[in-house]
Design an enzyme around this catalytic site. Sequence first.
Site, PDB file in Angstrom:
ATOM      1  CG  ASP A 204      91.050  36.367  47.364  1.00 15.14           C
ATOM      2  OD1 ASP A 204      90.340  36.921  46.505  1.00 15.14           O
ATOM      3  OD2 ASP A 204      90.820  35.095  47.656  1.00 15.14           O
TER       4      ASP A 204
ATOM      5  CG  HIS B 156      90.048  33.145  44.914  1.00 13.84           C
ATOM      6  ND1 HIS B 156      89.420  33.450  45.918  1.00 13.84           N
ATOM      7  CD2 HIS B 156      89.819  32.471  44.080  1.00 13.84           C
ATOM      8  CE1 HIS B 156      88.251  32.974  45.458  1.00 13.84           C
ATOM      9  NE2 HIS B 156      88.519  32.276  44.572  1.00 13.84           N
TER      10      HIS B 156
HETATM   11  C1  XUL Z   1      82.149  30.025  43.976  1.00 13.62           C
HETATM   12  C2  XUL Z   1      83.072  29.772  44.958  1.00 13.62           C
HETATM   13  C3  XUL Z   1      84.672  30.098  44.923  1.00 13.62           C
HETATM   14  C4  XUL Z   1      85.498  28.912  45.248  1.00 13.62           C
HETATM   15  C5  XUL Z   1      87.030  29.408  45.065  1.00 13.62           C
HETATM   16  O1  XUL Z   1      80.897  30.088  44.075  1.00 13.62           O
HETATM   17  O2  XUL Z   1      82.571  28.890  45.758  1.00 13.62           O
HETATM   18  O3  XUL Z   1      84.662  31.093  46.042  1.00 13.62           O
HETATM   19  O4  XUL Z   1      85.105  28.390  46.498  1.00 13.62           O
HETATM   20  O5  XUL Z   1      87.053  29.862  43.762  1.00 13.62           O
END
Ligand code: XUL
Length: 453
Positions: free
Chosen positions: A112, A109
Amino acid sequence: MGDYFVGLKEYFPGIGKIRYEGPKSDNPLAFKFYNPERKVGNKTMRDHLRFAVAYWHSFGADGTDPFGAATHIHPWTTDADTLMAAHEHKLDAAFEFFTKLGVDFYCFHDRDLAPEGATPLESEKNLAHMVELAKEHQAATGVRLLWGTSNLFTHPRYMNGAATNPEFAVVANAAAQVKAAIDATIELGGQGYTFWGGREGYMTLLNTDLKREKDHLARFLSMARDYGRSHGFKGAFYIEPKPMEPTKHQYDFDVETVAGFLRAYGLEKDFRVNIEANHAELAGHDFQHELETAASLGIFGSVDANRGDPRNGWDTDQFPNNVFDTTLAMLAILRAGGFVTGGLNFDAKIRRNSVDLADLFEAHIGGMDAFAAGLLAAQHILDDGKLDAFVKERYSSFDSGEGKRFEDGKMSFEDLARVALSESAHEAAKIGRTSGKQEYLENLVMRYVLGVE
Ligand code: XUL
Ligand code: CO
């Protein structure tokens, strides 16, 4: 590991490159089934499985839960004087881990990789700085970006949603964030860009205009798609279905719901699904169901590999270890033609009380071995052909004659009914009494799973 790491602080001392030692090995820090260069069918294991490490769980999460404080003390955070320095050290630790583990990909993300700034512009600058460093780390190690995404759920501004927020200013903030995250993904050669709508849903319908929110989500996704495409992004856009948590209801509930949404808004050409095993479970489905549904709708893209706990109803994000499940998953993936831009991203976290340095390695090794074993069993099922032959035979009455005319759309409803009306009493008594052979087929799959070597 190469010269690149010489002079950098080592965050996982005492742990070297993880190697394949085979099923009889007693070494917890060795692969038992994942042998990257082993050919399975027409590809190597590494090219089939395309493993990725999730930056957020592995290097960001600190073990905090609603009942307790952090238990994972990360040296990359504690040793740093500034927030930015902590993120720089985290990047070093992450690439040391990827390289020692021997994965080809990672996923992140925006938040992150780089911390949120005081303004959207400052956040963009932070991200751009970290992207430059990540680019150098990728070039030095050969590790690539499977997909990037934007965290549109942690900051309090998103408490009522991001693209579906009832306040326009929040929607614009989300756009600024996604635009910068797409730029980062393009800059790093990412093969995909994921949308997980964590807060794109509702807590109560009493305050929600459902139609308007879904229209806004579709508008937002089309605009983001157009932006990405016009800036050279050739990879896949993914929607990651999840039925609930943190919202009571999420608009990208499951694969079938996402497929309907994509078609309703004309997005089906650019968007595919990133299927997470634990999310499938929360939606009341098997992982295999979601994979096969996506394949049948032509929107299979990528996988978030993890598992839930069947005895509770939340997203425990545990590392996968059930070879029956990974076999059925790999079977669905191989039948769908395998990964193109996608891969197996471990969206999984070690437990809160797993505080040894080796735990993160052992967790990934187990997950990689579970999928490698699943791949071997699935390829065996395909090579053997018994299961496929059974299914083909089960539908063979549509392969010729009247059945084929029906399938080809060459029959009226009256014609179809007439087929039944011409039956003799003897034939009519037998119709439909054909065993589904579920127990035989389950035993057959068990033989392949137990036969893995
Ligand atoms: C949350 C989830 C996230 C997504 C990316 O349940 O799976 O980590 O993969 O935002
Ligand atoms: Co996920």
